[in-house]
Design an enzyme around this catalytic site. Structure first.
Site, PDB file in Angstrom:
ATOM      1  CE  LYS A   8      -3.908  -2.174   2.346  1.00  0.00           C
ATOM      2  NZ  LYS A   8      -4.943  -1.993   3.401  1.00  0.00           N
ATOM      3  CE1 TYR A  12      -9.507  -2.757   0.552  1.00  0.00           C
ATOM      4  CE2 TYR A  12      -8.649  -0.914  -0.720  1.00  0.00           C
ATOM      5  CZ  TYR A  12      -8.439  -2.000   0.113  1.00  0.00           C
ATOM      6  OH  TYR A  12      -7.176  -2.335   0.508  1.00  0.00           O
ATOM      7  CG  PHE A  38     -13.018   2.286   7.221  1.00  0.00           C
ATOM      8  CD1 PHE A  38     -12.593   1.584   6.105  1.00  0.00           C
ATOM      9  CD2 PHE A  38     -13.617   1.575   8.253  1.00  0.00           C
ATOM     10  CE1 PHE A  38     -12.759   0.209   6.008  1.00  0.00           C
ATOM     11  CE2 PHE A  38     -13.796   0.194   8.165  1.00  0.00           C
ATOM     12  CZ  PHE A  38     -13.354  -0.485   7.037  1.00  0.00           C
ATOM     13  NE  ARG A  65      -7.029 -13.050   6.005  1.00  0.00           N
ATOM     14  CZ  ARG A  65      -7.483 -11.813   5.759  1.00  0.00           C
ATOM     15  NH1 ARG A  65      -7.251 -11.231   4.595  1.00  0.00           N
ATOM     16  NH2 ARG A  65      -8.160 -11.154   6.665  1.00  0.00           N
ATOM     17  CB  THR A 104      -6.823  -5.442  10.182  1.00  0.00           C
ATOM     18  OG1 THR A 104      -7.295  -6.582   9.463  1.00  0.00           O
ATOM     19  CG2 THR A 104      -7.161  -4.183   9.396  1.00  0.00           C
ATOM     20  NE  ARG A 106      -2.171  -5.564   7.429  1.00  0.00           N
ATOM     21  CZ  ARG A 106      -3.248  -6.257   7.075  1.00  0.00           C
ATOM     22  NH1 ARG A 106      -3.669  -7.250   7.835  1.00  0.00           N
ATOM     23  NH2 ARG A 106      -3.898  -5.945   5.973  1.00  0.00           N
ATOM     24  CG  ASN A 163      -3.575  -2.155   6.854  1.00  0.00           C
ATOM     25  OD1 ASN A 163      -3.477  -1.783   5.698  1.00  0.00           O
ATOM     26  ND2 ASN A 163      -4.549  -2.953   7.261  1.00  0.00           N
ATOM     27  CD  GLU A 209      -9.079  -9.347  -3.177  1.00  0.00           C
ATOM     28  OE1 GLU A 209      -9.936  -9.070  -2.314  1.00  0.00           O
ATOM     29  OE2 GLU A 209      -7.906  -9.667  -2.889  1.00  0.00           O
TER      30      GLU A 209
HETATM   31  P1  CMP Z   1      -7.452  -4.432   3.825  1.00  0.00           P
HETATM   32  O1  CMP Z   1      -6.976  -5.809   4.150  1.00  0.00           O
HETATM   33  O2  CMP Z   1      -6.893  -3.812   2.615  1.00  0.00           O
HETATM   34  O3  CMP Z   1      -9.043  -4.446   3.719  1.00  0.00           O
HETATM   35  C1  CMP Z   1      -9.843  -3.358   4.088  1.00  0.00           C
HETATM   36  C2  CMP Z   1      -9.052  -2.219   4.590  1.00  0.00           C
HETATM   37  O4  CMP Z   1      -9.790  -1.223   5.257  1.00  0.00           O
HETATM   38  C3  CMP Z   1      -8.091  -2.693   5.650  1.00  0.00           C
HETATM   39  O5  CMP Z   1      -7.088  -3.474   5.060  1.00  0.00           O
HETATM   40  C4  CMP Z   1      -7.642  -1.392   6.272  1.00  0.00           C
HETATM   41  O6  CMP Z   1      -6.603  -0.769   5.566  1.00  0.00           O
HETATM   42  C5  CMP Z   1      -8.903  -0.556   6.124  1.00  0.00           C
HETATM   43  N1  CMP Z   1      -9.539  -0.395   7.420  1.00  0.00           N
HETATM   44  C6  CMP Z   1     -10.072  -1.344   8.192  1.00  0.00           C
HETATM   45  N2  CMP Z   1     -10.569  -0.794   9.321  1.00  0.00           N
HETATM   46  C7  CMP Z   1     -10.336   0.530   9.236  1.00  0.00           C
HETATM   47  C8  CMP Z   1     -10.610   1.639  10.081  1.00  0.00           C
HETATM   48  N3  CMP Z   1     -11.229   1.472  11.255  1.00  0.00           N
HETATM   49  N4  CMP Z   1     -10.222   2.861   9.670  1.00  0.00           N
HETATM   50  C9  CMP Z   1      -9.605   3.016   8.476  1.00  0.00           C
HETATM   51  N5  CMP Z   1      -9.322   2.004   7.630  1.00  0.00           N
HETATM   52  C10 CMP Z   1      -9.683   0.785   8.013  1.00  0.00           C
END
Ligand code: CMP
Length: 139
Positions: free
Chosen positions: A10, A50, A58, A86, A92, A103, A113, A127
Site C-alpha cells: 500500500k 473495496y 472509513f 494472512r 489488520t 504489519r 497498514n 482480485e
Molecule cells: P485491507 O486488508 O486492505 O481491507 C480493508 C481495509 O480497510 C483494511 O485493510 C484497512 O486498511 C482498512 N480499514 C479497516 N478498518 C479501518 C478503520 N477502522 N479505519 C480506516 N481504515 C480501516
C-alpha cells in the site's frame, strides 16, 4: 495445496521505500512473487476493489489513501498461499499484529497498514483478475 493469492503493497509502504523489505518478508515466508506491477490506482479501481466496504464509515478515507501514492499489486504463489500470507501480514490493526509480521514491522495504523491480502481463494481469483491477465503470470 499450491494456490495463489493477491497482495497489495500500500501507499504508506511504497512512499517509505519499503517495497523490497516487504518482499523479503514474503519470500522468506516461502511465498513466491509470480507477478508484480507498480501502479497508481484510479479512484474507480479503488472504489471497485473495496466495494464490499462501501457502507463502512472509513470507505471514503480508504479510497483516498489507496489512490494517494503508487501501490505494488502482486500475485503470490505457494502452499496454502491465502492463509499463509494472512499469517505473514499479521492482524489488520498493527497494535494487535504478532511479532515478525509485515504489519507489526512496518504498518503505521489500522488504515495505513502497509499490505492487503485476499481473505479467501474465491476473492483471490476475483482480485487477481482485476489487475492481471493469465499472460502476466508466467508461473
Ligand atoms: P485491507 O486488508 O486492505 O481491507 C480493508 C481495509 O480497510 C483494511 O485493510 C484497512 O486498511 C482498512 N480499514 C479497516 N478498518 C479501518 C478503520 N477502522 N479505519 C480506516 N481504515 C480501516
Amino acid at each position: 495445496m499450491t494456490e495463489r493469492t493477491f497482495s497489495i503493497i500500500k501507499p504508506d509502504a511504497t512512499k517509505r521505500n519499503l517495497t523490497g523489505k516487504v518482499n523479503a518478508v514474503i519470500e522468506d515466508a516461502g511465498l513466491r512473487i509470480v507477478a508484480q506491477r507498480r501502479i497508481k490506482m484510479t479512484k474507480a479501481q479503488a472504489e471497485k476493489f473495496y466495494e464490499v466496504h462501501a457502507a463502512r464509515p472509513f470507505y471514503g478515507e480508504l479510497v483516498e489513501f489507496m489512490t494517494s501514492e503508487p501501490v505494488v499489486v502482486q500475485v503470490l504463489e505457494g502452499d496454502n498461499a491465502v492463509a499463509r500470507y494472512r499469517e505473514v501480514m499479521g492482524a489488520t490493526n498493527p497494535e494487535q499484529a504478532a511479532p515478525g509480521t509485515i504489519r507489526k514491522l512496518y504498518a503505521l495504523s489500522v488504515g495505513e497498514n502497509s499490505v492487503h491480502g485476499s481473505d479467501s481463494q474465491e476473492n483471490a481469483a476475483i482480485e487477481i483478475a482485476q489487475f492481471f491477465t493469465a499472460a502476466d503470470i508466467p508461473g
